[in-house]
Design an enzyme around this catalytic site. Structure first.
Site, mmCIF file in Angstrom:
data_model
loop_
_atom_site.group_PDB
_atom_site.id
_atom_site.type_symbol
_atom_site.label_atom_id
_atom_site.label_comp_id
_atom_site.label_asym_id
_atom_site.label_seq_id
_atom_site.Cartn_x
_atom_site.Cartn_y
_atom_site.Cartn_z
ATOM 1 N N ASP A 30 8.820 -19.103 35.011
ATOM 2 C CA ASP A 30 9.628 -18.047 35.423
ATOM 3 C C ASP A 30 8.930 -17.655 36.818
ATOM 4 O O ASP A 30 7.551 -17.717 36.782
ATOM 5 C CB ASP A 30 9.366 -16.898 34.595
ATOM 6 C CG ASP A 30 10.479 -15.741 34.635
ATOM 7 O OD1 ASP A 30 11.252 -15.633 33.878
ATOM 8 O OD2 ASP A 30 10.211 -15.204 35.801
ATOM 9 N N GLY A 93 18.317 -6.365 28.271
ATOM 10 C CA GLY A 93 17.402 -6.764 29.255
ATOM 11 C C GLY A 93 17.811 -7.997 29.735
ATOM 12 O O GLY A 93 16.841 -8.553 30.572
ATOM 13 N N GLN A 94 18.839 -8.317 29.795
ATOM 14 C CA GLN A 94 19.499 -9.694 30.387
ATOM 15 C C GLN A 94 19.731 -9.433 31.901
ATOM 16 O O GLN A 94 20.628 -8.507 32.028
ATOM 17 C CB GLN A 94 20.736 -10.247 29.498
ATOM 18 C CG GLN A 94 20.969 -11.530 30.060
ATOM 19 C CD GLN A 94 22.133 -12.437 29.357
ATOM 20 O OE1 GLN A 94 22.792 -11.598 28.537
ATOM 21 N NE2 GLN A 94 22.563 -13.613 29.908
ATOM 22 N N SER A 95 19.230 -10.246 32.583
ATOM 23 C CA SER A 95 19.170 -10.029 34.188
ATOM 24 C C SER A 95 20.158 -11.132 34.753
ATOM 25 O O SER A 95 20.746 -10.984 35.967
ATOM 26 C CB SER A 95 18.217 -9.809 35.106
ATOM 27 O OG SER A 95 17.143 -10.846 34.807
ATOM 28 N N HIS A 100 19.399 -18.046 28.388
ATOM 29 C CA HIS A 100 17.838 -18.572 28.359
ATOM 30 C C HIS A 100 16.882 -18.224 27.477
ATOM 31 O O HIS A 100 17.040 -16.985 26.873
ATOM 32 C CB HIS A 100 17.507 -18.483 29.835
ATOM 33 C CG HIS A 100 17.545 -16.665 30.265
ATOM 34 N ND1 HIS A 100 18.917 -16.264 30.670
ATOM 35 C CD2 HIS A 100 16.677 -15.810 30.249
ATOM 36 C CE1 HIS A 100 18.605 -15.069 31.063
ATOM 37 N NE2 HIS A 100 17.236 -14.821 30.644
ATOM 38 N N HIS A 102 13.019 -17.252 26.958
ATOM 39 C CA HIS A 102 11.704 -17.093 27.369
ATOM 40 C C HIS A 102 10.735 -17.783 26.563
ATOM 41 O O HIS A 102 10.819 -17.380 25.160
ATOM 42 C CB HIS A 102 11.348 -15.657 27.785
ATOM 43 C CG HIS A 102 12.444 -14.929 28.552
ATOM 44 N ND1 HIS A 102 11.969 -14.619 29.702
ATOM 45 C CD2 HIS A 102 13.470 -14.287 28.265
ATOM 46 C CE1 HIS A 102 12.969 -13.835 30.396
ATOM 47 N NE2 HIS A 102 14.085 -13.892 29.503
HETATM 48 P P1 5GP Z 1 16.410 -11.998 31.793
HETATM 49 O O1 5GP Z 1 15.956 -10.902 32.252
HETATM 50 O O2 5GP Z 1 17.803 -12.378 32.034
HETATM 51 O O3 5GP Z 1 16.089 -11.965 30.421
HETATM 52 O O4 5GP Z 1 15.522 -13.196 32.475
HETATM 53 C C1 5GP Z 1 15.997 -13.778 33.614
HETATM 54 C C2 5GP Z 1 14.469 -14.198 34.262
HETATM 55 O O5 5GP Z 1 14.726 -14.975 35.121
HETATM 56 C C3 5GP Z 1 13.396 -13.273 34.702
HETATM 57 O O6 5GP Z 1 12.221 -13.244 33.872
HETATM 58 C C4 5GP Z 1 13.141 -13.445 36.045
HETATM 59 O O7 5GP Z 1 12.000 -13.532 36.432
HETATM 60 C C5 5GP Z 1 13.815 -15.184 36.093
HETATM 61 N N1 5GP Z 1 14.179 -15.633 37.314
HETATM 62 C C6 5GP Z 1 14.982 -15.036 38.077
HETATM 63 N N2 5GP Z 1 15.441 -15.741 39.240
HETATM 64 C C7 5GP Z 1 14.406 -16.683 39.153
HETATM 65 C C8 5GP Z 1 14.403 -17.941 40.194
HETATM 66 O O8 5GP Z 1 15.111 -17.798 41.089
HETATM 67 N N3 5GP Z 1 13.557 -18.736 39.590
HETATM 68 C C9 5GP Z 1 12.622 -18.599 38.606
HETATM 69 N N4 5GP Z 1 11.943 -19.635 38.281
HETATM 70 N N5 5GP Z 1 12.756 -17.398 37.788
HETATM 71 C C10 5GP Z 1 13.800 -16.328 37.970
#
Ligand code: 5GP
Length: 114
Positions: A30, A93-95, A100, A102
């Site tokens: 990440d 919390g999905q962005s 995916h 973690h």
């Molecule tokens: P979410 O918030 O959707 O559960 O997790 C998305 C994750 O993707 C976040 O932890 C964020 O730091 C990671 N992320 C977003 N853009 C990128 C990227 O361009 N490269 C990498 N390696 N991680 C990313």
């Protein structure tokens, strides 16, 4: 579904620190780690979230869960322990709208999450 940054990572159009890859999945560090070890495991298939999983994805999801302990072993967090998180939807919390998982470890993780 709309393409996300993860599709660009799958296509190697933007760099990522890849820790595992096969025909179906990719795992990479990440970019904003929340723990000493913070890896994202994604299917190459564009599934937008857990809400969009269908019956035809059963085998793929099983494959992901078989990979998780292998990747944790590779990252040397299997024995100390780790957490697998899937954020679904805005309040979850999905962005990034590409499903995916973690994989977090390398320190004691608090519970409940924020
Ligand atoms: P979410 O918030 O959707 O559960 O997790 C998305 C994750 O993707 C976040 O932890 C964020 O730091 C990671 N992320 C977003 N853009 C990128 C990227 O361009 N490269 C990498 N390696 N991680 C990313």
């Amino acid at each position: 579904m709309a393409e996300t940054i993860f599709t660009k990572i799958i296509r190697k159009e933007i760099p990522a620190k890849i820790v595992y890859e096969d025909d179906l999945c990719l795992a990479f560090h990440d970019v904003q780690p929340q723990a000493p070890i913070h890896v994202l495991l994604i299917p190459k298939k564009e599934i937008s979230s857990t809400n969009s999983i269908s019956k035809e994805d059963q085998e793929l999801l099983g494959h992901i869960w078989v990979l998780i302990p292998k990747i944790a072993q590779e990252l040397e967090i299997a024995d100390s322990g780790y957490r697998v998180v899937n954020n679904c939807g805005r309040e979850g919390g999905q962005s990034v709208d590409h499903i995916h998982f973690h994989i977090l470890g390398g320190r004691p993780l608090a519970w409940p999450p924020g």
